[in-house]
Design a protein around this motif. Structure first.
Motif, PDB file in Angstrom:
ATOM      1  N   ALA A 216       0.831  -1.208   0.000  1.00 55.88           N
ATOM      2  CA  ALA A 216       0.000   0.000   0.000  1.00 55.88           C
ATOM      3  C   ALA A 216       0.866   1.258   0.000  1.00 55.88           C
ATOM      4  O   ALA A 216       0.546   2.254  -0.661  1.00 55.88           O
ATOM      5  N   ALA A 217       1.981   1.222   0.736  1.00 59.00           N
ATOM      6  CA  ALA A 217       2.882   2.382   0.772  1.00 59.00           C
ATOM      7  C   ALA A 217       3.509   2.623  -0.599  1.00 59.00           C
ATOM      8  O   ALA A 217       3.664   3.772  -1.031  1.00 59.00           O
ATOM      9  N   VAL A 218       3.867   1.543  -1.292  1.00 56.82           N
ATOM     10  CA  VAL A 218       4.430   1.678  -2.642  1.00 56.82           C
ATOM     11  C   VAL A 218       3.389   2.274  -3.597  1.00 56.82           C
ATOM     12  O   VAL A 218       3.701   3.152  -4.415  1.00 56.82           O
ATOM     13  N   LYS A 219       2.157   1.830  -3.476  1.00 56.74           N
ATOM     14  CA  LYS A 219       1.100   2.378  -4.339  1.00 56.74           C
ATOM     15  C   LYS A 219       0.927   3.882  -4.110  1.00 56.74           C
ATOM     16  O   LYS A 219       0.663   4.637  -5.056  1.00 56.74           O
ATOM     17  N   ALA A 220       1.080   4.305  -2.859  1.00 56.18           N
ATOM     18  CA  ALA A 220       0.923   5.728  -2.547  1.00 56.18           C
ATOM     19  C   ALA A 220       2.037   6.573  -3.149  1.00 56.18           C
ATOM     20  O   ALA A 220       1.861   7.772  -3.383  1.00 56.18           O
ATOM     21  N   ILE A 221       3.170   5.953  -3.412  1.00 58.11           N
ATOM     22  CA  ILE A 221       4.333   6.667  -3.959  1.00 58.11           C
ATOM     23  C   ILE A 221       4.406   6.564  -5.482  1.00 58.11           C
ATOM     24  O   ILE A 221       4.774   7.524  -6.166  1.00 58.11           O
ATOM     25  N   ALA A 222       4.051   5.396  -6.014  1.00 52.81           N
ATOM     26  CA  ALA A 222       4.317   5.105  -7.430  1.00 52.81           C
ATOM     27  C   ALA A 222       3.657   6.098  -8.381  1.00 52.81           C
ATOM     28  O   ALA A 222       4.186   6.379  -9.465  1.00 52.81           O
ATOM     29  N   GLY A 223       2.524   6.664  -7.995  1.00 48.16           N
ATOM     30  CA  GLY A 223       1.858   7.629  -8.856  1.00 48.16           C
ATOM     31  C   GLY A 223       2.597   8.951  -8.963  1.00 48.16           C
ATOM     32  O   GLY A 223       2.418   9.696  -9.932  1.00 48.16           O
ATOM     33  N   ARG A 224       3.451   9.236  -7.985  1.00 50.54           N
ATOM     34  CA  ARG A 224       4.223  10.486  -7.992  1.00 50.54           C
ATOM     35  C   ARG A 224       5.647  10.287  -8.493  1.00 50.54           C
ATOM     36  O   ARG A 224       6.276  11.225  -8.991  1.00 50.54           O
ATOM     37  N   ALA A 225       6.184   9.105  -8.320  1.00 51.17           N
ATOM     38  CA  ALA A 225       7.598   8.852  -8.637  1.00 51.17           C
ATOM     39  C   ALA A 225       7.761   8.344 -10.064  1.00 51.17           C
ATOM     40  O   ALA A 225       6.920   7.618 -10.581  1.00 51.17           O
ATOM     41  N   GLN A 226       8.867   8.741 -10.677  1.00 46.83           N
ATOM     42  CA  GLN A 226       9.187   8.205 -11.998  1.00 46.83           C
ATOM     43  C   GLN A 226       9.825   6.822 -11.902  1.00 46.83           C
ATOM     44  O   GLN A 226       9.737   6.016 -12.823  1.00 46.83           O
ATOM     45  N   ALA A 227      10.492   6.577 -10.780  1.00 49.63           N
ATOM     46  CA  ALA A 227      11.175   5.305 -10.582  1.00 49.63           C
ATOM     47  C   ALA A 227      11.139   4.958  -9.102  1.00 49.63           C
ATOM     48  O   ALA A 227      10.913   5.814  -8.248  1.00 49.63           O
ATOM     49  N   MET A 228      11.392   3.670  -8.808  1.00 50.35           N
ATOM     50  CA  MET A 228      11.349   3.195  -7.428  1.00 50.35           C
ATOM     51  C   MET A 228      12.505   2.229  -7.192  1.00 50.35           C
ATOM     52  O   MET A 228      12.738   1.326  -7.995  1.00 50.35           O
ATOM     53  N   LEU A 229      13.228   2.442  -6.096  1.00 54.84           N
ATOM     54  CA  LEU A 229      14.226   1.485  -5.638  1.00 54.84           C
ATOM     55  C   LEU A 229      13.609   0.663  -4.517  1.00 54.84           C
ATOM     56  O   LEU A 229      13.037   1.212  -3.571  1.00 54.84           O
ATOM     57  N   VAL A 230      13.730  -0.659  -4.629  1.00 55.00           N
ATOM     58  CA  VAL A 230      13.260  -1.572  -3.588  1.00 55.00           C
ATOM     59  C   VAL A 230      14.475  -2.294  -3.022  1.00 55.00           C
ATOM     60  O   VAL A 230      15.199  -2.973  -3.761  1.00 55.00           O
ATOM     61  N   ILE A 231      14.716  -2.131  -1.732  1.00 55.52           N
ATOM     62  CA  ILE A 231      15.840  -2.805  -1.088  1.00 55.52           C
ATOM     63  C   ILE A 231      15.364  -4.175  -0.622  1.00 55.52           C
ATOM     64  O   ILE A 231      14.420  -4.288   0.166  1.00 55.52           O
ATOM     65  N   GLY A 232      16.011  -5.215  -1.132  1.00 56.57           N
ATOM     66  CA  GLY A 232      15.620  -6.568  -0.763  1.00 56.57           C
ATOM     67  C   GLY A 232      16.435  -7.584  -1.529  1.00 56.57           C
ATOM     68  O   GLY A 232      17.168  -7.247  -2.461  1.00 56.57           O
TER      69      GLY A 232
END
Length: 322
Positions: free
Chosen positions: A216-232
């Motif tokens: 849910a937190a990623v969904k809240a960000i993805a609409g604003r961000a051009q890219a996403m880094l996921v640490i894992g």
């Protein structure tokens, strides 16, 4: 969160940091069990399979005296063994007991809940359609709770459409792995419920609170961000799902284990970057990534809070005072 001072010649970067992120209560409990076992029993303490899917965590526990093995027969008779947070088939603790081994079960309580549900469904005479990913330790552990042939793995909507239940006249139920995509799992469950209207659904949500919250937190960000880094880690189911969720919601996404894995060429043209961490990734790796970005960009941090987590799980009784 504070923002970095503007430095001439460096490109500005808005960094949207997901909250919640990183360690969940089950991971925190599992790591603490290994640390308390080392304190109580001395070194080495053996751990069957990676305690959680994170190389940094595993290497840190190795440095403290943990030895990681894949099979129980690699554990000496005189040393304790910890079972990983993902859970193990019933036969593993049975064999440990037969050898009179000291063993500690670090299975996440939410995974144990699925194990108990599986046992109850089989006792009720139902066949289980289990939604999960083939080969994942949690799936192996859950299948190991019930007799062979009483559960069928469903990995996709296509599998759900093609599923033919046993022709023994018994009822059906479905359960799920705890670290799946919320949306994908809902799609698969919908197919099963359409095809088999009497199928028994889980009592409560099998997908764990931490997995749901991080998606849910990623969904809240993805609409604003051009890219996403996921640490894992690349073998971390919940981390891989975060990459998929980000991409589905419009942000290209990259999985990194730590700052050294960042491709700065991949960040060319990115002005707004999202950042999150899977449930097995410690906060120190989040700060490491932030520092690496701040060394190249004028970073302005913004934390996007979508939930507050207060869940905590008890330790095994004999480790409480260790």
């Amino acid at each position: 969160m504070s923002s970095a001072a503007t430095t001439p010649g460096r490109r500005p970067l808005t960094l949207l940091i997901a909250a919640p992120r990183g360690f969940c209560a089950g991971v925190d409990r599992a790591i603490t069990i290994v640390e308390r076992a080392i304190a109580k029993y001395g070194v080495p303490v053996y751990v069957r399979h990676e305690i959680v899917h994170n190389k940094y965590v595993v290497e840190g526990l190795k440095a403290k005296g943990a030895i990681f093995v894949e099979e129980l027969d690699e554990v000496p008779d005189d040393r304790p063994v910890v079972f990983s947070a993902h859970g193990v088939p019933k036969v593993v603790p049975q064999r440990a007991a037969e050898r009179s081994l000291t063993f500690l079960d670090a299975t996440c309580p939410l995974v144990s809940k699925v194990h108990r549900q599986a046992e109850r469904q089989i006792e009720a005479g139902r066949h289980i359609a289990f939604i999960g990913h083939k080969g994942h330790p949690e799936v192996i552990g859950t299948f190991g709770q019930v007799p062979p042939g009483t559960m069928t793995l469903i990995e996709s909507v296509e599998d759900a459409e093609a599923f033919i239940p046993p022709s023994d006249g018994n009822g059906l139920s479905f359960l799920t792995q705890t670290t799946l995509s919320v949306d994908d799992t809902a799609d698969i469950a919908a197919v099963l419920q359409r095809r088999f209207p009497d199928i028994v659904a889980p009592k409560g949500e099998d997908i764990c609170y931490a997995t749901s919250n991080r998606q849910a937190a990623v969904k809240a960000i993805a609409g604003r961000a051009q890219a996403m880094l996921v640490i894992g880690a690349p073998n971390s189911s919940n981390s891989l799902r975060l990459v998929e969720v980000a991409e589905r919601d419009g942000a290209r996404a990259m999985l990194v284990q730590r700052a050294a894995d960042i491709s700065f060429e991949w960040l060319e043209g990115v002005d707004v970057l999202g950042l999150t961490a899977g449930a097995s990734a410690p906060e120190i790796l989040v700060r490491e990534v932030v520092d690496a970005l701040a060394a190249r960009f004028d970073v302005v941090e913004e934390e996007i809070m979508t939930a507050v987590e207060t869940v905590a799980f008890k330790l095994p009784r004999d480790l409480d005072a260790a």
